[in-house]
Design an enzyme around this catalytic site. Structure first.
Site, PDB file in Angstrom:
ATOM      1  N   LYS A 122       0.853  -1.199   0.000  1.00 51.93           N
ATOM      2  CA  LYS A 122       0.000   0.000   0.000  1.00 51.93           C
ATOM      3  C   LYS A 122       0.885   1.245   0.000  1.00 51.93           C
ATOM      4  O   LYS A 122       1.920   1.267   0.683  1.00 51.93           O
ATOM      5  CB  LYS A 122      -0.912  -0.034   1.234  1.00 51.93           C
ATOM      6  CG  LYS A 122      -1.957   1.088   1.274  1.00 51.93           C
ATOM      7  CD  LYS A 122      -2.862   0.974   2.513  1.00 51.93           C
ATOM      8  CE  LYS A 122      -3.951   2.035   2.518  1.00 51.93           C
ATOM      9  NZ  LYS A 122      -4.826   1.953   3.710  1.00 51.93           N
ATOM     10  N   SER A 141      -9.984   2.289   2.864  1.00 52.23           N
ATOM     11  CA  SER A 141      -9.036   2.983   2.020  1.00 52.23           C
ATOM     12  C   SER A 141      -8.064   2.061   1.273  1.00 52.23           C
ATOM     13  O   SER A 141      -7.465   2.488   0.287  1.00 52.23           O
ATOM     14  CB  SER A 141      -8.214   3.967   2.853  1.00 52.23           C
ATOM     15  OG  SER A 141      -7.373   3.294   3.758  1.00 52.23           O
ATOM     16  N   SER A 188     -10.381   0.114   7.097  1.00 53.90           N
ATOM     17  CA  SER A 188      -9.747   0.239   5.780  1.00 53.90           C
ATOM     18  C   SER A 188      -9.088  -1.027   5.255  1.00 53.90           C
ATOM     19  O   SER A 188      -8.681  -1.073   4.095  1.00 53.90           O
ATOM     20  CB  SER A 188      -8.705   1.355   5.804  1.00 53.90           C
ATOM     21  OG  SER A 188      -9.329   2.602   5.717  1.00 53.90           O
TER      22      SER A 188
END
Lengths: 496, 100
Positions: free
Chosen positions: A80, A159, A183
Protein backbone atom coordinates in the site's frame (compact mmCIF):
# COMPACT_ATOMS: atom_id res chain seq x y z
CA UNK A 1 3.13 -24.14 -15.36
CA UNK A 2 1.37 -21.40 -17.32
CA UNK A 3 1.11 -17.84 -16.05
CA UNK A 4 -2.54 -17.79 -15.06
CA UNK A 5 -2.09 -20.95 -13.01
CA UNK A 6 0.83 -19.31 -11.20
CA UNK A 7 -1.10 -16.14 -10.39
CA UNK A 8 -4.09 -18.08 -9.08
CA UNK A 9 -2.05 -20.01 -6.47
CA UNK A 10 -2.41 -19.27 -2.79
CA UNK A 11 0.66 -18.09 -0.91
CA UNK A 12 0.79 -21.44 0.89
CA UNK A 13 0.83 -23.28 -2.47
CA UNK A 14 3.46 -20.90 -3.84
CA UNK A 15 5.66 -21.71 -0.84
CA UNK A 16 5.27 -25.43 -1.51
CA UNK A 17 5.79 -25.12 -5.26
CA UNK A 18 8.90 -22.97 -4.87
CA UNK A 19 10.45 -25.38 -2.39
CA UNK A 20 9.62 -28.36 -4.60
CA UNK A 21 11.21 -26.45 -7.53
CA UNK A 22 8.01 -26.83 -9.58
CA UNK A 23 8.63 -23.23 -10.64
CA UNK A 24 11.18 -20.57 -9.79
CA UNK A 25 10.67 -17.29 -7.99
CA UNK A 26 11.69 -15.49 -11.19
CA UNK A 27 8.97 -17.34 -13.15
CA UNK A 28 6.47 -16.47 -10.44
CA UNK A 29 7.56 -12.81 -10.48
CA UNK A 30 7.39 -12.61 -14.29
CA UNK A 31 3.88 -14.07 -14.35
CA UNK A 32 2.77 -11.48 -11.81
CA UNK A 33 4.54 -8.56 -13.51
CA UNK A 34 2.64 -9.43 -16.68
CA UNK A 35 -0.65 -9.82 -14.79
CA UNK A 36 -0.13 -6.38 -13.21
CA UNK A 37 0.51 -4.81 -16.63
CA UNK A 38 -2.53 -6.55 -18.14
CA UNK A 39 -4.80 -5.25 -15.39
CA UNK A 40 -3.85 -1.55 -15.54
CA UNK A 41 -7.44 -0.61 -16.25
CA UNK A 42 -8.18 -1.43 -12.58
CA UNK A 43 -5.73 1.36 -11.59
CA UNK A 44 -4.67 -0.66 -8.55
CA UNK A 45 -1.05 0.51 -8.69
CA UNK A 46 0.42 4.00 -8.40
CA UNK A 47 3.96 2.74 -9.12
CA UNK A 48 4.97 -0.62 -10.57
CA UNK A 49 8.42 -1.90 -9.61
CA UNK A 50 9.18 -4.81 -11.98
CA UNK A 51 12.96 -4.34 -11.73
CA UNK A 52 12.92 -4.56 -7.95
CA UNK A 53 10.62 -7.59 -8.17
CA UNK A 54 12.96 -9.43 -10.54
CA UNK A 55 16.04 -8.66 -8.44
CA UNK A 56 14.29 -9.84 -5.27
CA UNK A 57 13.01 -12.95 -7.07
CA UNK A 58 16.53 -13.77 -8.25
CA UNK A 59 17.81 -13.46 -4.69
CA UNK A 60 14.93 -15.69 -3.54
CA UNK A 61 15.88 -18.37 -6.08
CA UNK A 62 19.46 -18.27 -4.85
CA UNK A 63 18.32 -18.62 -1.24
CA UNK A 64 15.99 -21.48 -2.19
CA UNK A 65 18.82 -23.26 -3.96
CA UNK A 66 21.18 -22.70 -1.04
CA UNK A 67 18.61 -23.88 1.50
CA UNK A 68 18.69 -20.53 3.28
CA UNK A 69 15.28 -19.30 2.08
CA UNK A 70 13.14 -17.38 4.55
CA UNK A 71 9.38 -18.11 4.78
CA UNK A 72 8.23 -15.60 2.14
CA UNK A 73 11.05 -16.21 -0.35
CA UNK A 74 9.72 -15.38 -3.79
CA UNK A 75 6.18 -14.43 -2.74
CA UNK A 76 5.01 -11.49 -4.91
CA UNK A 77 3.24 -8.80 -2.92
CA UNK A 78 1.86 -5.31 -3.41
CA UNK A 79 2.62 -2.64 -0.83
CA UNK A 80 0.00 0.00 0.00
CA UNK A 81 1.32 3.44 -0.89
CA UNK A 82 1.10 4.44 2.78
CA UNK A 83 4.25 2.44 3.63
CA UNK A 84 7.53 4.28 3.14
CA UNK A 85 9.63 2.17 0.80
CA UNK A 86 13.28 3.09 0.55
CA UNK A 87 14.07 4.53 -2.87
CA UNK A 88 10.52 4.08 -4.21
CA UNK A 89 8.04 6.97 -4.41
CA UNK A 90 5.53 6.99 -1.56
CA UNK A 91 2.63 9.42 -1.88
CA UNK A 92 -0.23 8.23 0.34
CA UNK A 93 -2.14 8.79 -2.93
CA UNK A 94 -1.78 12.56 -2.48
CA UNK A 95 -0.39 15.35 -4.64
CA UNK A 96 1.36 16.86 -1.64
CA UNK A 97 3.73 13.86 -1.50
CA UNK A 98 4.11 13.40 -5.26
CA UNK A 99 7.75 12.61 -5.97
CA UNK A 100 8.57 11.90 -2.31
CA UNK A 101 11.21 9.17 -2.22
CA UNK A 102 11.71 7.83 1.32
CA UNK A 103 15.27 7.41 2.51
CA UNK A 104 14.25 4.57 4.82
CA UNK A 105 12.01 1.52 4.88
CA UNK A 106 8.89 1.08 7.03
CA UNK A 107 9.33 -1.64 9.64
CA UNK A 108 6.44 -3.75 8.31
CA UNK A 109 7.66 -3.78 4.70
CA UNK A 110 11.24 -4.30 5.92
CA UNK A 111 10.01 -7.37 7.84
CA UNK A 112 8.36 -8.74 4.69
CA UNK A 113 11.47 -8.17 2.56
CA UNK A 114 13.69 -9.67 5.30
CA UNK A 115 11.55 -12.79 4.94
CA UNK A 116 12.09 -12.90 1.20
CA UNK A 117 8.96 -11.20 -0.19
CA UNK A 118 9.02 -9.68 -3.66
CA UNK A 119 7.56 -6.19 -4.25
CA UNK A 120 5.50 -5.69 -7.40
CA UNK A 121 4.78 -2.05 -6.68
CA UNK A 122 2.93 0.53 -4.62
CA UNK A 123 -0.82 0.20 -4.40
CA UNK A 124 -3.40 2.92 -4.89
CA UNK A 125 -5.60 3.92 -1.96
CA UNK A 126 -7.82 6.66 -0.63
CA UNK A 127 -5.78 9.81 -0.15
CA UNK A 128 -4.03 9.65 3.25
CA UNK A 129 -6.24 6.59 3.91
CA UNK A 130 -9.30 8.85 4.24
CA UNK A 131 -12.20 7.23 2.45
CA UNK A 132 -14.25 4.07 2.13
CA UNK A 133 -14.45 3.73 -1.65
CA UNK A 134 -11.02 4.60 -3.05
CA UNK A 135 -12.54 7.65 -4.73
CA UNK A 136 -10.33 10.22 -2.94
CA UNK A 137 -6.99 9.19 -4.48
CA UNK A 138 -5.12 11.89 -6.39
CA UNK A 139 -4.17 9.13 -8.85
CA UNK A 140 -7.69 8.17 -9.87
CA UNK A 141 -10.31 5.69 -8.75
CA UNK A 142 -9.54 2.01 -8.35
CA UNK A 143 -12.04 -0.38 -9.93
CA UNK A 144 -13.39 -3.44 -8.18
CA UNK A 145 -12.56 -6.57 -10.24
CA UNK A 146 -16.18 -7.54 -9.63
CA UNK A 147 -18.81 -5.70 -11.70
CA UNK A 148 -22.51 -5.66 -11.00
CA UNK A 149 -25.07 -7.58 -13.02
CA UNK A 150 -25.45 -4.61 -15.41
CA UNK A 151 -21.70 -4.61 -16.00
CA UNK A 152 -21.33 -1.32 -14.11
CA UNK A 153 -18.04 -0.39 -12.46
CA UNK A 154 -18.03 -0.76 -8.68
CA UNK A 155 -15.81 0.69 -5.98
CA UNK A 156 -13.36 -1.72 -4.31
CA UNK A 157 -13.97 -0.15 -0.90
CA UNK A 158 -11.34 1.80 0.95
CA UNK A 159 -9.04 2.98 2.02
CA UNK A 160 -6.94 -0.09 1.03
CA UNK A 161 -8.83 -0.30 -2.27
CA UNK A 162 -5.80 -0.90 -4.49
CA UNK A 163 -4.63 -3.68 -2.17
CA UNK A 164 -8.06 -5.33 -2.22
CA UNK A 165 -8.54 -5.03 -5.98
CA UNK A 166 -5.04 -6.36 -6.73
CA UNK A 167 -5.43 -9.39 -4.46
CA UNK A 168 -8.93 -10.19 -5.73
CA UNK A 169 -7.85 -9.79 -9.37
CA UNK A 170 -5.05 -12.29 -8.86
CA UNK A 171 -2.29 -9.87 -9.84
CA UNK A 172 -0.55 -10.00 -6.45
CA UNK A 173 -0.47 -12.97 -4.07
CA UNK A 174 -1.08 -10.74 -1.07
CA UNK A 175 -0.82 -7.12 -0.03
CA UNK A 176 -0.24 -4.90 2.92
CA UNK A 177 -3.15 -2.81 4.07
CA UNK A 178 -3.70 -0.38 6.88
CA UNK A 179 -6.85 0.00 8.91
CA UNK A 180 -7.88 3.09 10.85
CA UNK A 181 -11.64 2.54 10.97
CA UNK A 182 -12.15 -0.42 8.65
CA UNK A 183 -9.75 0.24 5.78
CA UNK A 184 -8.56 -3.38 5.56
CA UNK A 185 -11.80 -5.13 6.42
CA UNK A 186 -14.39 -3.24 4.36
CA UNK A 187 -12.44 -3.42 1.05
CA UNK A 188 -11.68 -7.09 1.77
CA UNK A 189 -15.43 -7.71 2.07
CA UNK A 190 -16.17 -5.70 -1.10
CA UNK A 191 -13.73 -7.76 -3.19
CA UNK A 192 -14.24 -11.24 -1.72
CA UNK A 193 -10.88 -11.59 0.00
CA UNK A 194 -9.66 -11.97 3.60
CA UNK A 195 -8.01 -9.24 5.65
CA UNK A 196 -7.05 -8.88 9.28
CA UNK A 197 -6.32 -5.83 11.38
CA UNK A 198 -4.30 -7.11 14.33
CA UNK A 199 -4.36 -5.65 17.83
CA UNK A 200 -3.20 -2.04 17.96
CA UNK A 201 0.56 -2.22 18.54
CA UNK A 202 1.14 -5.66 16.98
CA UNK A 203 2.49 -4.21 13.73
CA UNK A 204 4.90 -1.31 13.99
CA UNK A 205 3.62 2.02 12.69
CA UNK A 206 7.15 3.22 12.00
CA UNK A 207 7.44 4.36 8.40
CA UNK A 208 3.69 4.29 7.76
CA UNK A 209 2.38 7.71 6.72
CA UNK A 210 0.33 8.69 9.77
CA UNK A 211 -3.40 9.45 9.62
CA UNK A 212 -4.81 8.88 13.12
CA UNK A 213 -2.04 7.47 15.26
CA UNK A 214 -4.17 5.98 18.04
CA UNK A 215 -6.14 3.98 15.45
CA UNK A 216 -3.78 3.23 12.53
CA UNK A 217 -2.73 -0.39 12.31
CA UNK A 218 -1.20 -2.38 9.45
CA UNK A 219 -2.33 -5.84 8.46
CA UNK A 220 -2.31 -8.35 5.61
CA UNK A 221 -4.86 -8.83 2.83
CA UNK A 222 -4.87 -12.11 0.91
CA UNK A 223 -7.16 -14.54 -0.84
CA UNK A 224 -7.68 -16.78 2.18
CA UNK A 225 -7.29 -16.90 5.94
CA UNK A 226 -4.18 -19.09 5.89
CA UNK A 227 -2.39 -16.66 3.59
CA UNK A 228 -3.28 -13.81 5.97
CA UNK A 229 -1.81 -15.83 8.85
CA UNK A 230 1.39 -16.47 6.88
CA UNK A 231 1.84 -12.76 6.11
CA UNK A 232 0.92 -11.70 9.64
CA UNK A 233 3.70 -13.95 10.99
CA UNK A 234 6.22 -11.76 9.17
CA UNK A 235 4.53 -8.37 9.56
CA UNK A 236 4.20 -8.40 13.37
CA UNK A 237 7.19 -7.50 15.48
CA UNK A 238 8.22 -5.51 18.49
CA UNK A 239 9.79 -2.28 17.31
CA UNK A 240 11.72 0.14 19.50
CA UNK A 241 11.09 2.84 16.92
CA UNK A 242 7.33 2.81 17.62
CA UNK A 243 6.54 3.87 21.18
CA UNK A 244 3.19 2.02 21.09
CA UNK A 245 4.63 -1.25 19.75
CA UNK A 246 3.71 -4.24 21.91
CA UNK A 247 6.62 -6.21 23.32
CA UNK A 248 5.09 -9.69 23.29
CA UNK A 249 6.21 -12.81 21.46
CA UNK A 250 4.56 -13.30 18.05
CA UNK A 251 3.07 -16.81 17.79
CA UNK A 252 2.94 -18.85 14.57
CA UNK A 253 -0.52 -17.78 13.46
CA UNK A 254 -0.89 -20.67 11.01
CA UNK A 255 -0.82 -23.06 13.98
CA UNK A 256 -4.16 -21.60 15.08
CA UNK A 257 -5.92 -22.89 11.96
CA UNK A 258 -6.91 -26.22 13.46
CA UNK A 259 -10.54 -26.18 12.36
CA UNK A 260 -11.49 -27.08 15.91
CA UNK A 261 -13.74 -24.49 17.55
CA UNK A 262 -15.65 -26.84 19.83
CA UNK A 263 -16.56 -25.13 23.07
CA UNK A 264 -15.62 -21.63 21.87
CA UNK A 265 -18.20 -19.00 22.72
CA UNK A 266 -19.25 -16.78 19.82
CA UNK A 267 -20.81 -13.47 20.84
CA UNK A 268 -23.58 -11.97 18.72
CA UNK A 269 -24.03 -8.27 19.56
CA UNK A 270 -27.69 -7.32 19.33
CA UNK A 271 -26.88 -3.64 18.65
CA UNK A 272 -25.37 -4.58 15.28
CA UNK A 273 -28.83 -5.31 13.89
CA UNK A 274 -29.04 -1.80 12.48
CA UNK A 275 -32.09 -0.22 10.88
CA UNK A 276 -32.30 -0.65 7.15
CA UNK A 277 -29.75 -3.46 7.01
CA UNK A 278 -30.31 -5.39 3.77
CA UNK A 279 -32.04 -8.74 4.24
CA UNK A 280 -29.17 -10.49 2.49
CA UNK A 281 -26.63 -9.20 5.01
CA UNK A 282 -28.81 -10.31 7.88
CA UNK A 283 -29.29 -13.72 6.25
CA UNK A 284 -25.54 -14.15 5.78
CA UNK A 285 -24.96 -13.26 9.43
CA UNK A 286 -27.47 -15.95 10.43
CA UNK A 287 -25.72 -18.42 8.14
CA UNK A 288 -22.43 -17.65 9.89
CA UNK A 289 -24.06 -18.25 13.25
CA UNK A 290 -25.41 -21.59 12.02
CA UNK A 291 -22.04 -22.65 10.60
CA UNK A 292 -20.19 -21.93 13.84
CA UNK A 293 -22.88 -23.58 15.90
CA UNK A 294 -22.73 -26.69 13.68
CA UNK A 295 -18.95 -26.74 14.17
CA UNK A 296 -19.46 -27.07 17.92
CA UNK A 297 -19.22 -23.47 19.12
CA UNK A 298 -21.67 -21.99 21.60
CA UNK A 299 -23.61 -18.94 20.44
CA UNK A 300 -24.20 -16.26 23.08
CA UNK A 301 -26.07 -12.98 22.87
CA UNK A 302 -23.93 -10.06 23.96
CA UNK A 303 -24.58 -6.36 24.26
CA UNK A 304 -22.37 -3.49 23.11
CA UNK A 305 -24.64 -0.65 24.20
CA UNK A 306 -22.58 2.28 22.89
CA UNK A 307 -22.28 0.92 19.33
CA UNK A 308 -24.36 3.69 17.77
CA UNK A 309 -21.98 6.31 19.12
CA UNK A 310 -18.86 4.71 17.65
CA UNK A 311 -19.03 6.46 14.27
CA UNK A 312 -19.57 10.02 15.59
CA UNK A 313 -16.80 9.36 18.14
CA UNK A 314 -14.52 8.21 15.35
CA UNK A 315 -15.31 11.32 13.30
CA UNK A 316 -14.00 13.48 16.14
CA UNK A 317 -10.97 11.44 17.17
CA UNK A 318 -9.71 10.56 13.69
CA UNK A 319 -9.91 14.11 12.21
CA UNK A 320 -8.37 15.53 15.40
CA UNK A 321 -5.35 13.25 15.07
CA UNK A 322 -5.28 13.81 11.31
CA UNK A 323 -5.12 17.59 11.68
CA UNK A 324 -2.21 17.19 14.05
CA UNK A 325 -0.35 14.56 11.98
CA UNK A 326 -0.83 16.35 8.68
CA UNK A 327 0.51 19.62 10.07
CA UNK A 328 3.93 18.31 8.98
CA UNK A 329 3.16 18.90 5.29
CA UNK A 330 4.34 22.48 5.05
CA UNK A 331 6.37 22.57 1.85
CA UNK A 332 9.65 22.74 3.75
CA UNK A 333 11.08 19.30 4.45
CA UNK A 334 9.46 17.14 1.78
CA UNK A 335 6.70 17.11 -0.76
CA UNK A 336 5.04 19.86 -2.73
CA UNK A 337 5.86 23.54 -2.28
CA UNK A 338 3.69 26.26 -3.77
CA UNK A 339 5.22 29.73 -3.32
CA UNK A 340 3.04 32.69 -4.29
CA UNK A 341 5.16 35.46 -5.82
CA UNK A 342 6.43 37.83 -3.13
CA UNK A 343 4.53 35.72 -0.60
CA UNK A 344 5.51 35.27 3.03
CA UNK A 345 6.35 31.98 4.74
CA UNK A 346 2.76 31.79 5.93
CA UNK A 347 1.46 32.37 2.39
CA UNK A 348 3.68 29.52 1.25
CA UNK A 349 2.25 27.19 3.91
CA UNK A 350 -1.34 28.12 3.05
CA UNK A 351 -0.92 27.82 -0.71
CA UNK A 352 1.01 24.54 -0.46
CA UNK A 353 -1.56 22.89 1.78
CA UNK A 354 -4.58 24.17 -0.15
CA UNK A 355 -3.10 22.87 -3.41
CA UNK A 356 -1.56 19.64 -2.17
CA UNK A 357 -4.39 18.14 -0.12
CA UNK A 358 -7.52 16.70 -1.73
CA UNK A 359 -11.03 17.77 -0.79
CA UNK A 360 -11.79 15.02 1.76
CA UNK A 361 -8.42 15.53 3.44
CA UNK A 362 -8.95 19.30 3.69
CA UNK A 363 -12.39 18.73 5.19
CA UNK A 364 -11.03 16.38 7.83
CA UNK A 365 -8.19 18.74 8.70
CA UNK A 366 -10.79 21.50 9.14
CA UNK A 367 -12.95 19.34 11.43
CA UNK A 368 -9.92 18.24 13.40
CA UNK A 369 -8.60 21.75 13.79
CA UNK A 370 -12.03 22.91 14.96
CA UNK A 371 -12.58 20.17 17.55
CA UNK A 372 -9.11 20.75 18.99
CA UNK A 373 -9.37 24.56 19.05
CA UNK A 374 -9.65 26.59 22.24
CA UNK A 375 -13.19 26.60 23.57
CA UNK A 376 -14.29 23.44 21.73
CA UNK A 377 -11.67 20.94 22.90
CA UNK A 378 -13.64 19.72 25.93
CA UNK A 379 -17.01 19.67 24.20
CA UNK A 380 -15.80 17.60 21.27
CA UNK A 381 -12.44 15.94 21.72
CA UNK A 382 -12.53 15.10 25.44
CA UNK A 383 -16.17 14.08 25.14
CA UNK A 384 -15.27 11.72 22.28
CA UNK A 385 -12.37 10.19 24.21
CA UNK A 386 -14.76 9.53 27.10
CA UNK A 387 -17.29 7.84 24.84
CA UNK A 388 -14.40 5.90 23.35
CA UNK A 389 -13.55 4.62 26.84
CA UNK A 390 -17.17 3.47 27.20
CA UNK A 391 -17.01 1.67 23.86
CA UNK A 392 -13.83 -0.15 24.94
CA UNK A 393 -15.52 -1.01 28.24
CA UNK A 394 -18.49 -2.50 26.32
CA UNK A 395 -16.08 -4.93 24.65
CA UNK A 396 -14.39 -5.81 27.97
CA UNK A 397 -17.78 -6.72 29.39
CA UNK A 398 -18.87 -8.65 26.31
CA UNK A 399 -15.65 -10.68 26.39
CA UNK A 400 -16.52 -11.86 29.90
CA UNK A 401 -19.20 -13.94 28.15
CA UNK A 402 -17.64 -14.84 24.83
CA UNK A 403 -14.29 -15.54 23.13
CA UNK A 404 -14.89 -13.83 19.81
CA UNK A 405 -17.64 -11.67 18.30
CA UNK A 406 -19.28 -12.32 14.93
CA UNK A 407 -20.90 -9.53 12.87
CA UNK A 408 -21.27 -8.60 9.21
CA UNK A 409 -18.26 -6.65 7.86
CA UNK A 410 -20.17 -3.95 6.00
CA UNK A 411 -23.83 -2.95 5.68
CA UNK A 412 -23.87 -3.51 1.90
CA UNK A 413 -21.98 -5.08 -0.98
CA UNK A 414 -19.75 -2.92 -3.21
CA UNK A 415 -21.63 0.03 -4.75
CA UNK A 416 -21.18 1.84 -8.07
CA UNK A 417 -18.62 4.63 -8.37
CA UNK A 418 -20.06 7.96 -7.31
CA UNK A 419 -23.08 6.41 -5.59
CA UNK A 420 -22.27 7.84 -2.17
CA UNK A 421 -20.13 10.83 -3.05
CA UNK A 422 -22.87 13.40 -2.44
CA UNK A 423 -23.60 12.31 1.12
CA UNK A 424 -20.53 12.10 3.38
CA UNK A 425 -22.44 10.53 6.25
CA UNK A 426 -23.82 7.75 4.00
CA UNK A 427 -20.20 7.11 3.03
CA UNK A 428 -19.06 7.07 6.66
CA UNK A 429 -21.79 4.51 7.48
CA UNK A 430 -19.84 1.92 5.46
CA UNK A 431 -17.66 1.54 8.54
CA UNK A 432 -20.48 1.16 11.06
CA UNK A 433 -19.47 -2.41 11.95
CA UNK A 434 -15.71 -1.98 11.75
CA UNK A 435 -15.11 1.29 13.61
CA UNK A 436 -15.97 0.08 17.14
CA UNK A 437 -13.15 -2.51 17.17
CA UNK A 438 -10.76 0.14 15.87
CA UNK A 439 -11.67 2.51 18.69
CA UNK A 440 -11.00 -0.28 21.18
CA UNK A 441 -7.76 -1.38 19.46
CA UNK A 442 -8.98 -4.97 19.07
CA UNK A 443 -7.97 -7.51 16.41
CA UNK A 444 -10.64 -7.99 13.76
CA UNK A 445 -10.91 -9.77 10.46
CA UNK A 446 -13.15 -9.93 7.41
CA UNK A 447 -13.62 -13.32 5.78
CA UNK A 448 -15.36 -13.88 2.44
CA UNK A 449 -18.56 -15.70 3.34
CA UNK A 450 -21.06 -15.39 0.54
CA UNK A 451 -22.47 -13.37 -2.31
CA UNK A 452 -25.57 -11.23 -2.68
CA UNK A 453 -28.33 -11.84 -5.24
CA UNK A 454 -26.25 -10.00 -7.84
CA UNK A 455 -23.25 -12.27 -7.25
CA UNK A 456 -21.24 -9.64 -5.36
CA UNK A 457 -19.05 -10.71 -2.44
CA UNK A 458 -20.10 -10.25 1.18
CA UNK A 459 -17.93 -10.68 4.24
CA UNK A 460 -18.34 -11.75 7.84
CA UNK A 461 -16.42 -9.98 10.54
CA UNK A 462 -14.77 -11.42 13.64
CA UNK A 463 -13.62 -9.28 16.56
CA UNK A 464 -11.28 -10.80 19.14
CA UNK A 465 -9.83 -9.98 22.53
CA UNK A 466 -6.69 -7.86 22.59
CA UNK A 467 -3.68 -9.92 21.38
CA UNK A 468 -5.89 -12.87 20.53
CA UNK A 469 -5.47 -12.83 16.76
CA UNK A 470 -5.25 -16.61 16.96
CA UNK A 471 -8.90 -17.11 17.90
CA UNK A 472 -9.97 -14.59 15.26
CA UNK A 473 -8.01 -16.51 12.60
CA UNK A 474 -9.15 -19.91 13.89
CA UNK A 475 -12.82 -18.98 13.71
CA UNK A 476 -12.34 -17.08 10.44
CA UNK A 477 -10.85 -20.22 8.96
CA UNK A 478 -13.92 -22.24 9.99
CA UNK A 479 -16.25 -19.63 8.44
CA UNK A 480 -14.22 -19.76 5.23
CA UNK A 481 -14.36 -23.57 5.10
CA UNK A 482 -18.11 -23.57 5.72
CA UNK A 483 -18.73 -20.93 3.04
CA UNK A 484 -17.03 -23.18 0.49
CA UNK A 485 -15.78 -22.05 -2.90
CA UNK A 486 -17.04 -18.61 -3.82
CA UNK A 487 -17.10 -17.02 -7.25
CA UNK A 488 -13.88 -15.34 -8.38
CA UNK A 489 -14.01 -12.22 -10.55
CA UNK A 490 -14.14 -12.92 -14.28
CA UNK A 491 -10.95 -11.46 -15.66
CA UNK A 492 -12.82 -9.09 -17.99
CA UNK A 493 -9.85 -6.71 -18.17
CA UNK A 494 -7.98 -9.32 -20.24
CA UNK A 495 -10.60 -9.03 -22.98
CA UNK A 496 -11.44 -5.33 -22.94
CA UNK B 1 -22.69 23.97 17.72
CA UNK B 2 -22.80 25.15 14.14
CA UNK B 3 -19.96 27.13 12.61
CA UNK B 4 -20.44 30.40 10.73
CA UNK B 5 -18.35 31.82 7.91
CA UNK B 6 -16.15 33.76 10.29
CA UNK B 7 -15.27 30.61 12.26
CA UNK B 8 -14.64 28.67 9.05
CA UNK B 9 -12.14 31.31 7.93
CA UNK B 10 -10.47 31.25 11.32
CA UNK B 11 -10.15 27.44 11.29
CA UNK B 12 -8.71 27.54 7.77
CA UNK B 13 -6.11 30.00 8.96
CA UNK B 14 -5.32 27.90 12.05
CA UNK B 15 -4.86 24.92 9.74
CA UNK B 16 -2.72 27.04 7.39
CA UNK B 17 -4.92 26.19 4.42
CA UNK B 18 -5.88 28.94 2.04
CA UNK B 19 -9.65 29.02 1.53
CA UNK B 20 -10.95 31.16 -1.32
CA UNK B 21 -13.94 33.36 -0.52
CA UNK B 22 -16.13 31.34 -2.87
CA UNK B 23 -15.23 28.14 -0.99
CA UNK B 24 -16.13 29.40 2.49
CA UNK B 25 -19.89 28.83 2.29
CA UNK B 26 -19.67 25.31 0.79
CA UNK B 27 -17.09 24.33 3.41
CA UNK B 28 -19.35 25.76 6.14
CA UNK B 29 -22.27 23.60 4.95
CA UNK B 30 -20.06 20.50 4.79
CA UNK B 31 -18.73 21.06 8.30
CA UNK B 32 -22.15 21.81 9.74
CA UNK B 33 -23.54 18.62 8.21
CA UNK B 34 -20.94 16.57 10.04
CA UNK B 35 -20.95 18.59 13.26
CA UNK B 36 -24.75 18.29 13.44
CA UNK B 37 -24.47 14.51 13.16
CA UNK B 38 -21.69 14.34 15.75
CA UNK B 39 -23.84 16.21 18.26
CA UNK B 40 -25.68 12.98 19.18
CA UNK B 41 -22.74 12.28 21.50
CA UNK B 42 -24.27 14.78 23.90
CA UNK B 43 -26.87 12.11 24.78
CA UNK B 44 -24.18 9.89 26.30
CA UNK B 45 -23.73 10.18 30.06
CA UNK B 46 -19.97 10.44 30.57
CA UNK B 47 -19.88 12.13 33.99
CA UNK B 48 -17.01 10.41 35.83
CA UNK B 49 -15.58 8.39 32.95
CA UNK B 50 -11.91 9.21 32.37
CA UNK B 51 -11.12 10.11 28.77
CA UNK B 52 -9.22 7.37 26.96
CA UNK B 53 -5.54 8.19 26.65
CA UNK B 54 -4.10 4.85 25.55
CA UNK B 55 -5.87 2.24 23.49
CA UNK B 56 -3.74 -0.65 24.76
CA UNK B 57 -3.02 -0.90 28.44
CA UNK B 58 0.70 -0.32 28.49
CA UNK B 59 2.99 2.38 29.74
CA UNK B 60 4.69 4.48 27.11
CA UNK B 61 8.29 3.42 27.21
CA UNK B 62 11.18 5.77 27.52
CA UNK B 63 14.17 5.52 25.31
CA UNK B 64 17.69 5.88 26.60
CA UNK B 65 18.85 9.49 26.70
CA UNK B 66 21.40 9.01 23.95
CA UNK B 67 21.98 11.46 21.12
CA UNK B 68 22.35 10.18 17.55
CA UNK B 69 21.52 6.56 18.18
CA UNK B 70 22.35 5.37 14.68
CA UNK B 71 20.23 2.21 14.79
CA UNK B 72 17.09 4.13 15.64
CA UNK B 73 16.23 7.59 14.52
CA UNK B 74 19.49 9.29 15.32
CA UNK B 75 21.28 12.06 13.50
CA UNK B 76 24.30 12.26 11.22
CA UNK B 77 22.07 11.78 8.19
CA UNK B 78 22.02 15.26 6.76
CA UNK B 79 21.94 14.18 3.12
CA UNK B 80 19.05 11.76 3.68
CA UNK B 81 17.12 14.34 5.70
CA UNK B 82 17.49 16.98 3.00
CA UNK B 83 16.99 14.62 0.05
CA UNK B 84 13.29 15.43 -0.40
CA UNK B 85 13.35 19.14 0.46
CA UNK B 86 11.75 21.54 -2.02
CA UNK B 87 14.72 23.85 -1.57
CA UNK B 88 17.84 22.78 0.32
CA UNK B 89 20.77 25.17 0.42
CA UNK B 90 24.09 24.99 2.24
CA UNK B 91 22.88 21.96 4.17
CA UNK B 92 19.73 23.70 5.39
CA UNK B 93 16.04 23.80 4.51
CA UNK B 94 15.39 27.07 2.79
CA UNK B 95 12.11 29.03 3.14
CA UNK B 96 10.76 32.40 2.00
CA UNK B 97 12.26 35.36 3.84
CA UNK B 98 10.82 35.73 7.34
CA UNK B 99 12.57 38.91 8.55
CA UNK B 100 12.55 42.01 6.38
Amino acid sequence: MNDSLLTDLSIADMQTGLRARQFTAVELAKAHIKAVADARVLNAFIVETPDIALAQAKAADEALAAGTARPLAGIPLGIKDLFCTKGVQTTAASKILEGFVPQYEATVSANLFRDGAVMLGKLNMDQFAMGSSNETSAYGNVLNPFRNSEGKALVPGGSSGGSAAAVAAGIVAGATGTDTGGSIRQPAAFTGIAGIKPTYGRCSRWGIVAFASSLDQAGPMARDVRDCAILLNSMCSYDEKDSTSINQPVPDYTAALTGDIRGLRIGIPREYRVDGMPVEIDALWQKGIDWLSAAGATIVDVSLPHTKYALPTYYIVAPAECSSNLARYDGVRYGLRVSPKHGSLSDMYEATRATGFGKEVRKRIMIGTYVLSAGYYDAYYIKAQKVRALIAQDFDRAFEHCDVILTPTAPSAAFPLGAKSADPIAMYLNDVFTVPASLAGLPAMSVPAGVDSGGLPLGLHLIGKALDEETVLKVGHVVEQAAGRLAKPLKWWLHS
Amino acid sequence: MAVDEKIVKRIAHLARMQLDDTDVAPMMHELNGILGWIEQLEEVETGTIPAMTSVVSQKLKWRADVVNQPELTGGARQAAVLANAADAQFGFFSVPKVIE
